[in-house]
Design a protein around this motif. Sequence first.
Motif, PDB file in Angstrom:
ATOM      1  N   GLY A 107      -6.528  -2.086   6.453  1.00 23.90           N
ATOM      2  CA  GLY A 107      -5.992  -3.321   6.997  1.00 23.90           C
ATOM      3  C   GLY A 107      -7.030  -4.411   6.973  1.00 23.90           C
ATOM      4  O   GLY A 107      -8.174  -4.204   6.541  1.00 23.90           O
ATOM      5  N   THR A 108      -6.611  -5.577   7.437  1.00 24.47           N
ATOM      6  CA  THR A 108      -7.510  -6.722   7.509  1.00 24.47           C
ATOM      7  C   THR A 108      -7.284  -7.461   8.815  1.00 24.47           C
ATOM      8  O   THR A 108      -6.239  -7.339   9.447  1.00 24.47           O
ATOM      9  CB  THR A 108      -7.267  -7.705   6.348  1.00 24.47           C
ATOM     10  OG1 THR A 108      -5.895  -8.118   6.376  1.00 24.47           O
ATOM     11  CG2 THR A 108      -7.597  -7.085   5.002  1.00 24.47           C
ATOM     12  N   ARG A 134      -2.214  -5.843   9.103  1.00 27.22           N
ATOM     13  CA  ARG A 134      -2.910  -7.127   9.155  1.00 27.22           C
ATOM     14  C   ARG A 134      -2.848  -7.659  10.580  1.00 27.22           C
ATOM     15  O   ARG A 134      -1.775  -7.784  11.154  1.00 27.22           O
ATOM     16  CB  ARG A 134      -2.269  -8.123   8.200  1.00 27.22           C
ATOM     17  CG  ARG A 134      -3.073  -9.402   8.056  1.00 27.22           C
ATOM     18  CD  ARG A 134      -2.670 -10.195   6.833  1.00 27.22           C
ATOM     19  NE  ARG A 134      -1.271 -10.540   6.820  1.00 27.22           N
ATOM     20  CZ  ARG A 134      -0.798 -11.778   6.975  1.00 27.22           C
ATOM     21  NH1 ARG A 134      -1.627 -12.782   7.149  1.00 27.22           N
ATOM     22  NH2 ARG A 134       0.484 -11.999   6.947  1.00 27.22           N
TER      23      ARG A 134
END
Length: 190
Positions: free
Chosen positions: A75-76, A162
């Motif tokens: 993820g970010t 995210r």
Amino acid sequence: MGFSISSRPPGVAPESEDPAVTGPDGFFEFPVLPERNWIFRVESEDHVFAVAEVGVRQDIDDLKIRLESPVDLTGTVTLSDGSPLPDDTTILVRVNSVDGTPGAAAQSEKGALKFKNVTPGRFRINAGATRTGRFYVASVMAGTTDVTSQTVLLNAASPPIRVILKPGSTISGTVEKGEGASVVLVPQTL
């Protein structure tokens, strides 16, 4: 390889029943269980592969448990305008199980998240406050779906997670003749 399957009532410490070990065909049996809800855990020496709550009110002779190996999820963490996080910003993101499956945590490193050995299951994704306190969590996405405060299925086919942050606002002021007074802020819906 045989698997150990244990059962216990929800909320009771593990090992309340002797585990059953699967045979070569995967068959297992708990011969005498009282009527109640039970948590079933399927595990090998190094992994928990499945956790399920089952209500036992009569004999069950066709319970099917599908095993999935743990997966790594990515993820970010970005700002709401799409820009990367400042270097001094760190956020802790947890995937917390809603069905007894082991969860995981990841700390952002320059906006990147990596969750290791997550047993597939249903989770809530929770993001903690930033280290610098300049941002708040605006939303949590799984691919293009907003999963903020929702339960989401995570497995090998899951899209990247995210976490979107927004800069926080600052309020300051003066209370006349208010030395030592507490100022309380109560959030309202706009």
